[in-house]
Motif scaffolding. Structure first.
Motif, short mmCIF file in Angstrom:
data_model
loop_
_atom_site.label_atom_id
_atom_site.label_comp_id
_atom_site.label_asym_id
_atom_site.label_seq_id
_atom_site.Cartn_x
_atom_site.Cartn_y
_atom_site.Cartn_z
N MET A 1 0.87 -1.18 0.00
CA MET A 1 0.00 0.00 0.00
C MET A 1 0.90 1.22 0.00
O MET A 1 1.83 1.31 0.79
CB MET A 1 -0.87 0.04 1.27
CG MET A 1 -1.70 -1.22 1.48
SD MET A 1 -2.52 -1.24 3.11
CE MET A 1 -3.85 -0.06 2.87
N LYS A 2 0.62 2.18 -0.88
CA LYS A 2 1.44 3.39 -0.92
C LYS A 2 0.55 4.61 -0.64
O LYS A 2 -0.53 4.72 -1.20
CB LYS A 2 2.10 3.52 -2.29
CG LYS A 2 3.02 4.72 -2.42
CD LYS A 2 2.44 5.81 -3.26
CE LYS A 2 3.25 7.09 -3.18
NZ LYS A 2 2.71 8.17 -4.02
N PHE A 3 1.03 5.47 0.24
CA PHE A 3 0.29 6.69 0.56
C PHE A 3 1.09 7.90 0.10
O PHE A 3 2.21 8.12 0.56
CB PHE A 3 -0.01 6.76 2.06
CG PHE A 3 -1.00 5.71 2.49
CD1 PHE A 3 -2.37 5.96 2.45
CD2 PHE A 3 -0.56 4.46 2.91
CE1 PHE A 3 -3.29 4.98 2.81
CE2 PHE A 3 -1.46 3.47 3.28
CZ PHE A 3 -2.83 3.73 3.23
N ARG B 1 11.60 13.14 -8.55
CA ARG B 1 10.28 13.54 -8.05
C ARG B 1 9.20 12.51 -8.37
O ARG B 1 9.17 11.95 -9.46
CB ARG B 1 9.88 14.92 -8.60
CG ARG B 1 10.80 16.06 -8.24
CD ARG B 1 11.08 16.18 -6.74
NE ARG B 1 9.92 16.31 -5.89
CZ ARG B 1 9.35 17.46 -5.53
NH1 ARG B 1 9.85 18.59 -5.96
NH2 ARG B 1 8.30 17.48 -4.73
N GLY B 2 8.37 12.27 -7.40
CA GLY B 2 7.29 11.28 -7.58
C GLY B 2 7.78 9.85 -7.42
O GLY B 2 7.05 8.90 -7.69
N GLY B 3 9.01 9.69 -6.94
CA GLY B 3 9.64 8.37 -6.91
C GLY B 3 9.03 7.35 -5.98
O GLY B 3 9.27 6.14 -6.13
N SER B 4 8.21 7.78 -5.03
CA SER B 4 7.61 6.80 -4.11
C SER B 4 6.70 5.82 -4.83
O SER B 4 6.56 4.67 -4.41
CB SER B 4 6.79 7.51 -3.03
OG SER B 4 7.61 8.34 -2.29
N ASP B 5 6.06 6.27 -5.92
CA ASP B 5 5.25 5.33 -6.71
C ASP B 5 6.13 4.19 -7.19
O ASP B 5 5.74 3.02 -7.16
CB ASP B 5 4.68 6.04 -7.97
CG ASP B 5 3.65 7.10 -7.64
OD1 ASP B 5 3.04 7.02 -6.56
OD2 ASP B 5 3.46 8.00 -8.48
N THR B 6 7.32 4.54 -7.64
CA THR B 6 8.23 3.53 -8.18
C THR B 6 8.74 2.62 -7.06
O THR B 6 8.88 1.41 -7.24
CB THR B 6 9.38 4.23 -8.93
OG1 THR B 6 8.79 5.11 -9.89
CG2 THR B 6 10.25 3.23 -9.66
#
Ligand code: ASP
Ligand code: MG
Length: 418
Positions: free
Chosen positions: A6-8, A151-156
């Motif tokens: 799960m990613k928040f 940037r936005g790397g948490s999705d990855t």
């Protein structure tokens, strides 16, 4: 135990109340019997603030220290969320990238994954921990320094963990309830999709849809990770949100699935360059070296050619992000001064936008381009550059018609209806 990732995102952990809300969503998945790996972003606005502090302190900063500072936002949320889960009686602990360890390259600021060994986290699950809260966006280089992914790397990070742990699914909690046929701010006819194919999502993400980092979709496609985008601001169940999955799992067969746009494009034309072998390499080499992200390219015969001029000439048009035009212009002037090629003039148009239609159905249907051009013609929108791939058609148009074009195409391809 089956594993769920799960990613928040930032808005879903923006303050202590949002963190508690995330913890409750995690609690229900633990109750369903999952070992849960949670990936967190920094609280919204935090990463921008940290980057600002770095840039104010040092203009030509050391990228290793940039990463050390900027990665800290995720550490705070990981610790706070683990604490909240403990308070709720759920055995949980936080993990920073180096503790897992999340091994990356040493390209600071845009590192890539090398390996995510499972052993440490698996051992903790074995000891009775139910949740591993992992700081997203970061890793550790072979030199032992903290890295970040861009940037936005948490999705990855989330998708990489889902792949490494064979997770049943990777749920991306955000502030929208899924992936839409187009941006709902541009037309209220935009419709949430139940499912979308990896390839379509990849095109939409790289064409300007901001819901997922492009690399995360690439990775999901490569490792066949079932990816779901859903809202942390609503009550959700197994059917909520949009599932990004293999095209075999998609029943709905529309020729076009979505309309994407990118507002800040520029069009540049080198007028009258020699038409000879090596000319494209001579132009686009220096542009790449200057870090210009060239997108569309069109080469056509120059109107300036005179019958008495024996040498053949061509015009070379390309598009790039509008904030890179100065850099592109300088690269071209320098290349000309260095004698790599000549041109009569460089025409820069900074008032263009790109609008694209995307759909895997295009592979087997003719006439999509004709329909797209006809509906733009009906609105009197002039097309400046066209580019196509197997599943997408993009046009460059005057920026002031962008919204109009998106609305017209959304209507033309019947995207409002499921
Ligand atoms: N916090 C990082 C960013 O704002 C990474 C992420 O949230 O995905 O870019
Ligand atoms: Mg994000």
């Amino acid at each position: 135990m089956p594993v769920l990732v799960m990613k928040f995102g930032g808005t879903s952990v923006a303050d202590l109340a949002r963190i508690e809300n995330a913890a409750k969503k995690i609690q229900s998945e633990v109750a369903r019997g999952y070992d849960v790996i949670v990936i967190v972003s920094a609280m919204s606005g935090k990463t921008n603030e940290l980057i600002g502090w770095v840039e104010t302190t040092s203009k030509l900063y050391d990228a290793r220290e940039y990463d050390a500072v900027v990665a800290s936002g995720e550490n705070v949320t990981a610790g706070l969320l683990a604490l909240r889960l403990q308070v709720m009686g759920i055995p949980a602990r936080s993990w920073q990238g180096w503790q897992v360890p999340i091994n990356t390259t040493s390209a600071h600021g845009s590192a890539r994954f090398v390996a995510i060994p499972r052993a440490n986290i698996v051992q903790k699950f074995g000891e009775g921990f139910k949740v591993a809260v992992v700081a997203g966006f970061q890793g550790v280089s072979p030199e032992g320094r903290i890295t970040t992914l861009g940037r936005g790397g948490s999705d990855t990070t989330a998708v990489a963990f889902a792949a490494a742990f064979d997770a049943e699914r990777c749920d991306i909690y955000t502030d929208v309830d899924g992936v839409y046929t187009t941006d709902p701010r541009i037309t209220d006819k935009a419709r949430k999709l139940d499912r979308i194919a990896y390839e379509e999502m990849l095109e939409l993400a790289s064409l300007g849809a901001k819901v997922l980092q492009t690399r995360s979709v690439e990775l999901a496609m490569r490792y066949k990770v079932r990816l779901r985008v859903l809202s942390s601001f609503e009550d959700t169940d197994e059917n909520s949100g949009t599932l990004v999955c293999d095209e075999d799992e998609i029943m709905e067969s529309k020729v076009v699935s979505g309309v994407a746009y990118s507002r800040d494009e520029a069009k540049m034309t080198l007028v009258k360059v020699e038409d000879r072998p090596g000319i494209a390499a001579a132009i686009f080499g220096p542009l790449a070296d200057a870090g210009v992200n060239v997108d569309m390219i069109v080469q056509n015969i120059s109107e300036l050619d005179s019958p008495t001029d024996k040498r053949a000439h061509t015009d070379m048009t390309f598009s790039c992000p509008v904030n890179q035009t100065a850099r592109a212009q300088k690269a071209m002037e320098d290349a000309r001064a260095a004698g790599l090629f000549t041109y009569a003039s460089l025409v820069v148009d900074t008032d263009v936008a790109k609008v694209s239609v995307v759909g895997i159905g295009m592979r087997s249907h003719a006439g999509v381009a004709a329909k797209m051009f006809a509906s733009l013609a009906a609105e009197n929108v002039n097309i400046k550059v066209i580019a196509t791939s197997e599943i997408k058609i993009s046009v460059l148009i005057d920026r002031k018609y962008m919204e109009l074009a998106v609305q017209a195409l959304h209507d033309a391809f019947d995207l409002e209806k499921a």
